[in-house]
Design an enzyme around this catalytic site. Sequence first.
Site, PDB file in Angstrom:
ATOM      1  N   GLY A 192      -2.908   4.408  -3.279  1.00  0.00           N
ATOM      2  CA  GLY A 192      -2.422   3.646  -4.420  1.00  0.00           C
ATOM      3  C   GLY A 192      -1.519   2.536  -3.946  1.00  0.00           C
ATOM      4  N   LEU A 228       0.852  -1.175   0.000  1.00  0.00           N
ATOM      5  CA  LEU A 228       0.000   0.000   0.000  1.00  0.00           C
ATOM      6  C   LEU A 228       0.885   1.221   0.000  1.00  0.00           C
ATOM      7  CD1 LEU A 228      -2.737  -0.726   2.647  1.00  0.00           C
ATOM      8  CD2 LEU A 228      -2.997  -0.515   0.182  1.00  0.00           C
ATOM      9  N   LYS A 229       0.511   2.184  -0.783  1.00  0.00           N
ATOM     10  CA  LYS A 229       1.233   3.429  -0.733  1.00  0.00           C
ATOM     11  C   LYS A 229       0.801   4.093   0.566  1.00  0.00           C
ATOM     12  CE  LYS A 229       2.569   6.968  -3.934  1.00  0.00           C
ATOM     13  NZ  LYS A 229       2.559   7.973  -2.855  1.00  0.00           N
ATOM     14  N   GLU A 230       1.503   3.771   1.628  1.00  0.00           N
ATOM     15  CA  GLU A 230       1.167   4.349   2.927  1.00  0.00           C
ATOM     16  C   GLU A 230       1.357   5.840   2.797  1.00  0.00           C
ATOM     17  OE1 GLU A 230      -0.149   2.841   5.280  1.00  0.00           O
ATOM     18  OE2 GLU A 230       0.310   0.737   4.873  1.00  0.00           O
TER      19      GLU A 230
END
Length: 832
Positions: A291, A137-139
């Site tokens: 994203g 996950l695009k943290e």
Amino acid sequence: MEGASLASKYTASTDYAKDAVTDAPYVSQDVQEVAQLIRSLDVATKKGGSFHVKKTTFKVATSPEGLKVDSWRFQDWDYKKHDLPTYARGLFTARNAHGVPEIAVRGYDKFFNTDEVTATKWQNILTNTKGPYELTLKENGCIIFVSGLEDDTLLVCSKHSTGDRTDVTTSHASAGERLVEKQLERIGKTKQELARELRKRNVTAVAELCDDSFEEHILAYGPDKAGLYLHGMNMNLPEFMTYPSSHVQKFAEDWGFVKTGLIVIDDINEVKSFLEEVAETGAHDGRDVEGFVIRCKRTDEGAKHYRDWFFKYKFEEPYLMYRQWRECTKALIAGKQPRYRKHTKITEEYLLYARKRLANDRNLAKLYNQNHGIIKLRNDFLEFKNMNGSDAANFEALYGGGESNEVTGDVILVPIATIGCGKTTIGVALTHLFGWGHIQNDNITGPRRPPRFTKALLDELDSKPAAFADRNNAQKREREQLITDVKIQHANAKLVALHFVHNDIETIRRVAQERVFNRGDNHQTIQAATNMAQVRGIMEGFIDRFEPCDTEREPDSGFDAVIDLDPTQGSRANLEIAIKELHRLYPKFITTMPTAEEMDKALEAALEGYKPEMRHTIPDRGPKNKNQPKQPQQQAPAKPAKKKALEYMSVELTTKDVLDALEKTFAAASPEQSRFFKLLQGSRRVQPKFHVTLMHRASSKEHPALWDRYTRLHEAEGAATADGRLGEMGVLLERVIFDDRIMSVVVRLVPEPADVNVNPDASGPPQPKWECVNRVPHITVGTRDDGVKPKESNNLLAKWLETGSGPGSNIGDLVIEGKPLLRGVVKGVLSR
Ligand code: GDP
Ligand code: MG
């Protein structure tokens, strides 16, 4: 499509690492390689290269030995260039006690969104990469690097800065350090131990600082979720090499980091379907996400070697809408006009709601400015509207747009481009199709061009619905000027950017050069056929200065709309995209799309019929009449180019003859005497062509009659011959004179007998046909560098005449071997 099952199949699995038992990769640093890297970075800190690096030195606050680290920061758009010594985004180097350089911190190689660069076009991802594909996950917090220095100091820093530890409320690095301390305390380990472990492995730990109590981003991280999310371990090497996720997760477990959610998919087609499905909602596993980052291996076409490589897939909505709301809310609080281009209707409603809430609760604004309560305010609004995020983002499509429906004219189209992108072509084609105005900056000369350019555009709007601002506007300050000037004078005008997106710089460079060199001399200021090297330089300059359109910030946030175009595509495609988008944005401005044939025709006319107007004239646009219908057949201006001015009168010599004479002369001279000649040759500073100047335009005031005669002669006779030749004369090479700046050959001019006594003006006394106004006729052989101009030969020779070349003088003086008599061609040389 089996989409629904896909998303549920791949829920985040954070216990992936448990079964992994393989050893982590290890490569040590190569001192030579690192030293070389630092040298090239150092060079790039100075102006003039193809990319620019900013170097900042930090003293590491916690280092007992007072170690320092250097941060190296590239400009984001430079990562698209193909000649960087490293692509690390976030890079710190240090020197040990013996001055040996090392990489202290190494971020990921800059990675791009799908379709943002050539390598991330789906077609290329499908063919050039291999799995397993690890999706994280695009943290969305901020990135934190952790590594170990020589004295066992644990270095905790953000992308470009180390913290000073005192400032935990605003410094990312310091906040990160505090979280590391907490997590280590929890598991009973020390910072020193972590530093040693990282150093032993030669890695940088890369984590995301997610903590709403520190700084709230778009997505929620309450106390239960806050922490340092470890997502990568990079080898400290110039080349990008990173741990497989199994090792990252194991390390996270061992050292108390939060594990980053991970999904592993082996098949790239499945990756694509999965991403597209999640993109539809912008949510995954029951929460909003920004994203995914996809980690895999990639090879260059044909090569066998696969390297670690990342790309990202960013979800557009509702994330972008949330971000817009956040920015608008902050504008409200600051008492500014909120700016927004998308989701206008729902954003208006949101702002109405937010305004009321802010008015009722003064504390809310204060907290909001400190990035608290953003998510709650947004969710309260959605609840109030009884909608979820994706409904809100689709609101426009469902219920129709706002005020842009009312726009019928006063549109200014503003390209953001570099040379050869097709601005003028598209501008002329639009003029053909719609009768809009088209102002070319190249046609505006003289002082104060920017305000006159703006005025010319606004004048066009008096009689036409739109005007095309034909200028590169490659830099933000040019856009700022145009936007500000227009808005002050004409508040209702709509400024629409035509953003020629500069992603694939190499292809853009190639396509634009091909076009421009085919264009030949049909251009006002860029006459390519005349001087290719110079033109290439000018084009490169624009590419270097190009600043992409960034609607999140001033000045580009001032555009009413931005239309993205791809300069590597043909102008026909871009023309259609521009019209389509304008039609969609302002349906009452372009009411119907032209047919494909109409667009074909307009583009053909633009490509063929267009010849630029002259260099120093502003086109006469004739009387304006608002009610006059447009003339679709109207041809683009096609006047012949005006003759260029005479720059100087020259006697040109054959290069080889002059070089031979010089070589012979210096071959017979002492090493001391030939040193400067060798230097000029070695640094390619010997002129490629040689000439004797008879007279330069700069001295036309002193010799007006002669200049007048040369000008007329050139116009009458030079134009008639293919190479512009006016005659011939002998040139006797006598001596070569030089100091440590410049070298010249003193010559004697030997005119043809017929040219000795002529009567050029049919009145007055007879005189020689070719006169040289220089005190000593000469050929400039070369100068030390660009700072020394060839005309300084005159100074050198004047000094030589006065002081000679004897003892005490720094002037060298050699007689030319054999004093050859060469044939020279007399001709006029035009200004460039
Ligand atoms: P500008 O510098 O951005 O104004 O670019 P121009 O519109 O002058 O285009 C540069 C050159 O490329 C001109 O000679 C055009 O005729 C040519 N050109 C523009 N678009 C196309 C295209 O789609 N295909 C080809 N082959 N040439 C084009
Ligand atoms: Mg142009």
